[in-house]
Design a protein around this motif. Sequence first.
Motif, short mmCIF file in Angstrom:
data_model
loop_
_atom_site.label_atom_id
_atom_site.label_comp_id
_atom_site.label_asym_id
_atom_site.label_seq_id
_atom_site.Cartn_x
_atom_site.Cartn_y
_atom_site.Cartn_z
N ASN A 96 6.83 -6.77 -8.46
CA ASN A 96 5.23 -6.06 -9.67
C ASN A 96 4.01 -5.55 -8.94
OD1 ASN A 96 6.37 -7.61 -12.12
ND2 ASN A 96 6.25 -9.98 -11.25
N PHE A 97 4.19 -5.67 -7.27
CA PHE A 97 3.28 -4.91 -6.81
C PHE A 97 3.59 -2.91 -7.04
CE2 PHE A 97 3.34 -8.40 -3.86
CZ PHE A 97 2.04 -9.25 -4.11
N GLU A 98 4.42 -3.49 -6.94
CA GLU A 98 4.55 -1.69 -7.43
C GLU A 98 3.67 -1.15 -8.99
OE1 GLU A 98 7.89 2.17 -7.39
OE2 GLU A 98 8.87 0.04 -6.81
N LYS A 99 4.52 -2.18 -9.59
CA LYS A 99 3.67 -1.33 -10.86
C LYS A 99 2.59 -2.01 -11.42
CE LYS A 99 8.50 -3.63 -13.39
NZ LYS A 99 8.53 -4.69 -14.11
N ARG A 100 1.94 -2.99 -10.66
CA ARG A 100 0.45 -2.95 -10.46
C ARG A 100 -0.44 -2.03 -9.67
NH1 ARG A 100 -2.97 -8.74 -8.58
NH2 ARG A 100 -4.41 -8.32 -8.33
N PHE A 101 0.08 -1.31 -8.80
CA PHE A 101 -0.72 -0.53 -7.72
C PHE A 101 -0.26 0.77 -7.54
CE2 PHE A 101 -1.15 -4.67 -6.11
CZ PHE A 101 -2.57 -4.69 -6.29
N GLY A 102 1.10 0.78 -8.41
CA GLY A 102 1.45 2.63 -8.25
C GLY A 102 2.66 2.76 -7.10
N SER A 103 3.44 3.79 -6.73
CA SER A 103 4.42 3.66 -6.16
C SER A 103 3.52 4.12 -4.60
CB SER A 103 5.23 4.84 -6.57
OG SER A 103 6.11 3.86 -7.55
N HIS A 104 2.46 4.95 -5.00
CA HIS A 104 2.22 5.59 -3.38
C HIS A 104 1.62 4.24 -2.60
CE1 HIS A 104 -0.53 9.06 -2.13
NE2 HIS A 104 0.24 8.39 -1.24
N LYS A 105 0.23 3.66 -3.29
CA LYS A 105 -0.19 2.62 -2.61
C LYS A 105 0.65 1.33 -2.09
CE LYS A 105 -4.52 2.25 -4.81
NZ LYS A 105 -5.72 2.12 -5.14
N PHE A 106 1.62 1.54 -2.67
CA PHE A 106 2.86 0.05 -2.20
C PHE A 106 4.26 0.78 -1.49
CE2 PHE A 106 7.55 -1.64 -3.49
CZ PHE A 106 6.89 -2.81 -2.90
N ALA A 107 4.18 2.25 -1.76
CA ALA A 107 5.11 3.09 -0.01
C ALA A 107 3.86 3.10 0.96
CB ALA A 107 5.85 4.08 -0.77
N SER A 108 2.39 2.66 0.85
CA SER A 108 2.43 3.14 1.73
C SER A 108 2.15 1.61 2.44
CB SER A 108 0.76 3.33 1.09
OG SER A 108 0.36 5.16 1.07
#
Length: 350
Positions: A96-108
């Motif tokens: 859900n973190f990737e869904k909530r913040f986006g793949s770029h921020k999650f990957a960072s």
Amino acid sequence: MTDGGSYNFLGNTFNSTTSMLCLIDKAPLSKSLLLLPTVLTVLLTVLLPQYQDLLIYNLQAVRHGKQFWRLVSGRLICLDLKDTFCSSLLIYNFRNFEKRFGSHKFASFLFGAWILSAFVDLLLTEALRFMFELKVDVLPAGLLGPVFALFVPFYSSIPRVQVTQLLGHVSITNKSLTYIVGAQVSSDYLHKSSSHYAYMWVVACSGLIEGMLYYSNKLAVQKFLRVPGWAARCGSVILEPVFSDSEPTAEAPLGMGATLDIQRQQRMDMLDQQLNAQQQQAQTGLLNWNRFFPTLKQQQPYIHPPDNTAVAEEQVARLMEMGFPRMDAQEALRASNNDINIATNFLLQH
């Protein structure tokens, strides 16, 4: 474990990972982290066991043998099937973190925690050696540090919703089972991995430390330890066509000539269907409390509220503090009849 048992565990691990992939939507990076490590672990376990020594996270070889490349190779691929399965299970719950913040921020976040883990692991093992004379030369291989680091935003930003109580005192929440999985993995005090003994609890502590360092951003690490924009775009081009789900085409669009009230009612009906689908998915999901506690009462059927339902500004403000847009928070509260728990769960899943 016998060879037959090993192959059965391999098959169960791969099948479980495939099942989790089918339940993840709009999270291509999480999907890739579920599938690729499992495939590579299976290859190293079954087809290429002679190359496992190159991927051992051997800190003694780093300190004395100057094999600094092990700080990269030893922290990419798990060499233990149990570690692979448990880390995949945790990534599934943190999707859900990737869904909530986006793949770029999650990957960072994962990249920053992975870089920090190289320093934290060395500092922590040296501190254990100096203070307690505990010699730790080998740590579990794989992306376990960044996975444990995700517990920090999970604890800080995911709301706690009570599910039931055991014996009238022990509170069971929507987050309890994830903590239990993490505690079970980290409590594996000493386990054998690729003919070496590795301390999982050291990796867990290191992950929590690096997660707090990156999430709090006290040292401005988020400014330097992040995935560059060009790398994020390249990853998007590669991963999204493979792991992203296509948008549904059977959903009826809003009527162009309809009045505002009719359009709003249509949006409420769409949210109603999505909430009901979310409840059904929760009942059939991988981590379902009803499998462990069959006597738990099911939630009451969702009743569509009237169109003029007033939205409490205090609840809208609480949802906005969690990072949700104001319009989405208002729509979710109207659709859930101002039930902030249902509205929060809906926004986290979409």
